[in-house]
Design an enzyme around this catalytic site. Structure first.
Site, short mmCIF file in Angstrom:
data_model
loop_
_atom_site.label_atom_id
_atom_site.label_comp_id
_atom_site.label_asym_id
_atom_site.label_seq_id
_atom_site.Cartn_x
_atom_site.Cartn_y
_atom_site.Cartn_z
N ARG A 123 0.84 -1.23 0.00
CA ARG A 123 0.00 0.00 0.00
C ARG A 123 0.86 1.26 0.00
NH1 ARG A 123 -2.79 -1.07 5.51
NH2 ARG A 123 -0.60 -1.66 5.88
N LYS B 74 15.16 39.89 7.03
CA LYS B 74 15.74 39.71 8.38
C LYS B 74 17.05 38.90 8.30
CE LYS B 74 14.02 36.38 11.08
NZ LYS B 74 13.11 35.62 11.98
N ASP B 75 17.04 37.85 7.51
CA ASP B 75 18.20 36.95 7.48
C ASP B 75 19.37 37.51 6.69
OD1 ASP B 75 16.35 33.81 7.64
OD2 ASP B 75 16.97 35.26 9.19
N GLU C 4 6.60 5.53 12.43
CA GLU C 4 6.46 6.30 13.67
C GLU C 4 7.46 7.44 13.60
OE1 GLU C 4 7.05 3.85 17.10
OE2 GLU C 4 5.13 2.81 16.91
N HIS D 130 20.02 27.30 14.35
CA HIS D 130 19.52 26.34 13.34
C HIS D 130 19.16 27.04 12.04
CE1 HIS D 130 16.05 24.09 11.50
NE2 HIS D 130 17.07 23.26 11.37
N TYR E 279 8.64 20.54 12.02
CA TYR E 279 9.44 20.35 13.23
C TYR E 279 8.67 20.64 14.51
CZ TYR E 279 10.42 25.38 12.40
OH TYR E 279 10.33 26.73 12.14
N ASN F 45 5.59 22.96 13.89
CA ASN F 45 5.69 23.97 12.83
C ASN F 45 5.84 23.30 11.48
OD1 ASN F 45 5.72 26.04 14.77
ND2 ASN F 45 7.94 25.90 14.99
N HIS G 280 18.76 30.65 13.11
CA HIS G 280 17.87 31.21 14.14
C HIS G 280 17.95 30.44 15.45
CE1 HIS G 280 15.20 32.37 10.47
NE2 HIS G 280 16.24 33.16 10.57
N ARG H 151 16.64 29.47 5.30
CA ARG H 151 16.02 30.01 6.52
C ARG H 151 17.01 29.80 7.67
NH1 ARG H 151 10.04 30.14 6.10
NH2 ARG H 151 9.42 29.39 4.03
N LYS I 32 14.74 21.69 18.93
CA LYS I 32 14.00 21.45 17.69
C LYS I 32 14.23 20.03 17.22
CE LYS I 32 14.54 26.28 16.63
NZ LYS I 32 15.41 27.28 16.01
C1 LIG Z 1 9.11 30.69 13.87
C2 LIG Z 1 7.69 31.22 13.87
C3 LIG Z 1 7.27 32.20 13.01
N1 LIG Z 1 5.99 32.64 13.05
C4 LIG Z 1 5.56 33.65 12.08
C5 LIG Z 1 6.38 34.93 12.13
C6 LIG Z 1 6.35 35.41 10.69
O1 LIG Z 1 5.15 36.15 10.47
C7 LIG Z 1 6.26 34.13 9.88
C8 LIG Z 1 7.60 33.69 9.33
O2 LIG Z 1 8.53 33.70 10.38
P1 LIG Z 1 10.08 33.55 10.06
O3 LIG Z 1 10.44 34.36 8.88
O4 LIG Z 1 10.84 33.76 11.37
O5 LIG Z 1 10.13 31.99 9.67
P2 LIG Z 1 11.47 31.15 9.35
O6 LIG Z 1 12.46 31.99 8.64
O7 LIG Z 1 11.02 29.88 8.75
O8 LIG Z 1 12.05 30.88 10.81
C9 LIG Z 1 12.18 29.58 11.34
O9 LIG Z 1 13.20 28.93 10.62
C10 LIG Z 1 14.35 28.54 11.30
C11 LIG Z 1 15.11 27.56 10.47
C12 LIG Z 1 14.11 28.01 12.66
O10 LIG Z 1 14.79 27.12 13.17
C13 LIG Z 1 13.07 28.66 13.46
O11 LIG Z 1 12.12 27.71 13.90
C14 LIG Z 1 12.36 29.75 12.81
O12 LIG Z 1 13.12 30.90 13.08
O13 LIG Z 1 5.77 33.11 10.78
C15 LIG Z 1 5.06 32.14 13.93
O14 LIG Z 1 3.89 32.56 13.95
N2 LIG Z 1 5.46 31.17 14.82
C16 LIG Z 1 6.75 30.68 14.83
O15 LIG Z 1 7.06 29.78 15.64
#
Ligand SMILES: Cc1cn([C@H]2C[C@H](O)[C@@H](COP(=O)(O)OP(=O)(O)O[C@H]3O[C@H](C)C(=O)[C@H](O)[C@H]3O)O2)c(=O)[nH]c1=O
Length: 191
Positions: free
Chosen positions: A23, A169-170, A28, A119, A132, A49, A62, A59, A72
């Site tokens: 199938r 941001k990054d 797990e 990360h 994650y 997430n 962070h 990404r 994580k």
């Molecule tokens: C992380 C996070 C973000 N958000 C909102 C905030 C922003 O409006 C939007 C995107 O956030 P951000 O640009 O920070 O997402 P990533 O760049 O994927 O950040 C993540 O990616 C790297 C690899 C990581 O390890 C972290 O978990 C996290 O920083 O989602 C949320 O509402 N909840 C959350 O837990």
């Protein structure tokens, strides 16, 4: 389910058992009992997430500061990433060193990144879905980052710089030696 310590022993690769049949497959993807037995300490994930990205998205790097520091447990449901964890615990023997692991929907590998690490991941295939668990809620006030291209980290992201797609941001994160928002080696961030 196999647990394999990486060159930075606190960062752990998890290889779940895939049960295939005519199938498809069953796996797990998370077992708290087996993880805690291997870790030797309790862990309570409280938030799941998911992000979807096209090839070239990067990404990271962070992390969240205490009291909202996060462990994580990351995996790829579809597609492929190079996943990176950087030791940002001052006085750690591996401070500033990183582990990079190929995670994909195909290999179903996972990476456990404990508190005290930054990360990030670079996406190697279009339509990659990254999922994650974290053990502390999102805290924008405690959200911090390190520059992905910090020469002192010398991370090989595989793709060329001009193929990368980062959030605004990054593109502005500090280098590791430009921030004091770090962790201390030997402190129990799980107490
Ligand atoms: C992380 C996070 C973000 N958000 C909102 C905030 C922003 O409006 C939007 C995107 O956030 P951000 O640009 O920070 O997402 P990533 O760049 O994927 O950040 C993540 O990616 C790297 C690899 C990581 O390890 C972290 O978990 C996290 O920083 O989602 C949320 O509402 N909840 C959350 O837990």
């Amino acid at each position: 389910m196999q647990f394999i310590r990486t060159a930075i022993p606190d960062v752990i690769i998890i290889e779940p058992t895939v049960h295939g049949d005519s199938r498809g497959y069953f796996v797990e993807t998370f077992r708290q009992d087996k993880l805690e037995e291997f870790l030797g300490y309790k862990i309570n994930f409280c938030q799941d997430n998911e992000s979807k990205s096209s090839k070239g998205v990067l990404r990271g790097l962070h992390y969240q500061l205490p009291p909202h520091a996060q462990t994580k447990l990351v995996r790829v449901i579809h597609g492929r990433v190079l996943d990176v964890a950087v030791d940002i615990r001052k006085n750690s023997p591996t401070f500033g060193k990183y582990v990079a692991v190929d995670l994909s929907g195909e290999n179903k590998k996972q990476l456990l990144i404990p508190r005290g690490f930054a990360h990030g991941f670079v996406v190697l295939e279009d339509d990659t879905i990254f999922a994650y668990k974290v053990d502390n809620y999102y805290s924008p006030q405690c959200d911090r980052g390190i520059a992905f291209d910090d020469k002192n980290l010398n991370i090989d992201w595989i793709l060329n710089h001009n193929e990368l797609n980062l959030s605004a941001k990054d593109t502005k994160q500090p280098k590791l030696n430009e921030t004091n928002d770090l962790f201390e080696f030997g402190v129990d961030y799980y107490a």
